[in-house]
Scaffold this active site. Sequence first.
Site, PDB file in Angstrom:
ATOM      1  N   ASP A 140       0.759  -1.274   0.074  1.00 20.87           N
ATOM      2  CA  ASP A 140      -0.049  -0.225  -0.081  1.00 20.87           C
ATOM      3  C   ASP A 140       0.895   1.266  -0.121  1.00 20.87           C
ATOM      4  O   ASP A 140       1.190   1.410   0.846  1.00 20.87           O
ATOM      5  CB  ASP A 140      -0.780   0.008   1.206  1.00 20.87           C
ATOM      6  CG  ASP A 140      -1.930   1.248   1.194  1.00 20.87           C
ATOM      7  OD1 ASP A 140      -2.047   1.689  -0.023  1.00 20.87           O
ATOM      8  OD2 ASP A 140      -2.530   1.340   2.246  1.00 20.87           O
ATOM      9  N   ASP A 345      -0.923   5.915  -7.016  1.00 20.55           N
ATOM     10  CA  ASP A 345      -1.186   5.179  -5.792  1.00 20.55           C
ATOM     11  C   ASP A 345      -1.283   3.558  -6.347  1.00 20.55           C
ATOM     12  O   ASP A 345      -1.850   3.440  -7.493  1.00 20.55           O
ATOM     13  CB  ASP A 345      -2.643   5.594  -5.319  1.00 20.55           C
ATOM     14  CG  ASP A 345      -3.159   4.748  -4.315  1.00 20.55           C
ATOM     15  OD1 ASP A 345      -2.417   4.302  -3.481  1.00 20.55           O
ATOM     16  OD2 ASP A 345      -4.230   4.295  -4.330  1.00 20.55           O
TER      17      ASP A 345
END
Length: 461
Positions: A140, A345
């Site tokens: 992440d 991201d």
Amino acid sequence: MALSRLLLFVLLSSYYYIAHGGHRNGFVVVQTRSFESKSLCSASTTNLELGRASVPVVHRHGPCAPSQSSHKLSFAERLRLSRARANFIMSRASNGMVSTRDDDANVSIPTHLGGSVDSLEYVVTVGLGTPAVSQVLLMDTGSDLSWVQCAPCNSAACYPQKDPLFDPTKSSTYASIPCDTAACQNLTADRYQNGCTDGGAHCGYRVEYGDGSKTRGVYSTETLTLAPGVTVEDFRFGCGRDQRGDNDKYDGLVGLGGAPESLVVQTSPVYGRAFSYCLPALNSDAGFLALGAPRAADTSGFVFTPMSHLSDTATFYMVTLTGISVAGKQLDIPPSAFRGGMIIDSGTVITGLPQTAYNALQAAFRKAMEAYPLLPNGDLDTCYNFTGYSNVTVPKVAFTFSGGGTVDLDVHNGILLKDCLAFTESGPDVGLGIIGNVNQRTLEVLYDAGQGKVGFRAGAC
Ligand SMILES: *[C@@H]1O[C@H](CO)[C@@H](O)[C@H](O)[C@H]1NC(C)=O
Ligand SMILES: *[C@@H]1O[C@H](CO)[C@@H](O)[C@H](O)[C@H]1NC(C)=O
Ligand SMILES: *[C@@H]1O[C@H](CO)[C@@H](O)[C@H](O)[C@H]1NC(C)=O
Ligand SMILES: *[C@@H]1O[C@H](CO)[C@@H](O)[C@H](O)[C@H]1NC(C)=O
């Protein structure tokens, strides 16, 4: 004479053909079955780079996933989670100033600390403790604190996972972090709800994610093994004793954001706040996650652009787009349409572009694909019905970044998702956009915070 004139004619016409076939070069013929993921894993480790600490990256629901989840998410559900994550990131990035859309109103979030866990799609397998036990962690870039589920933990507090729970008592290198340390004091109440208040000597942590899942436990240090012989000593992570969320068998999460708790920042003395990954293609097997930047001599394949950060949060990595091309043709988008910047991201699936840029892209893409029937009620707004087509001709899409570098998205993997254009509108032009993980597939994305730049290298996995 006649012969040489004929020859000249042939030469000239082939020249004409090549010169004027240019617009065709903006398209690629793609077998439609290459849009489907295959069911067998044939991973090799050939992508692992020597000289850098790297681990294989696989898709959590793909053929090489370490454990297959029993509940497969529908495409609509994956999109909803991705939207929730994007909304969360934008709301956190703008201090709650961005309103979320109606259908995701229940995922509105400023108090939470991570995006939707369930939207994270890529996992790595690392070793934790001494002796090292293997742990499958979600990767992440949109959060910082890493955690695993720890024993003892009953079934009400920990969800079922593939590996045995990490047991700190079986490791000779485990330690809990005392309350009176800088590391613990940094977990301030508003961020990680530092739990030293229970009179304890141990530092508590708590993370809530945008989808309602959460983890709580003891902030700890341990030896993390990335590859044989490549370890991070005293890695700070959460030993989770109380988790809520889905039952998806992963063992924990590794945070790669830009704040002090992340793996990247913790290892900065060794790796210089740089890491890269390659998210694998649908049909391929493993990509990689590597700490550190390639040696300067090995960066020739990269296109670089300056990295920026938001003033209020160190977590997210940002770049600035200046243009988009479709089929080799630059779209008419004023640079001001990108002024809000783009967060890059690993966990958001669909790229969100500000309104003007999105409208221009959608129109040009639809025009280039007008031979194929658009689905009126697709899961995204530009979805095709490829039934009956064994191959389709797809336009190339390229991003131009601040500094002038241009990056071609992988036509087979990086533009369409489930026969839909993997883009959506993020909001007005002044706001942020997000570059999602479909666009990143097969590129090596290098986040070099130490050097203040982001790099892209095509065909890396
Ligand atoms: C949001 O939550 C409310 C109350 O908890 C519920 O009635 C509503 O159906 C939810 N909406 C969605 C889109 O889940
Ligand atoms: C604590 O936070 C400060 C400010 O972000 C940072 O400079 C420092 O490195 C952090 N220390 C630890 C041990 O995390
Ligand atoms: C897709 O196209 C096929 C063949 O033309 C047609 O039979 C089918 O109904 C279409 N599917 C949808 C969802 O429109
Ligand atoms: C595309 O599909 C058509 C019909 O199925 C086939 O004849 C053609 O060879 C294919 N082209 C490529 C480049 O695969």
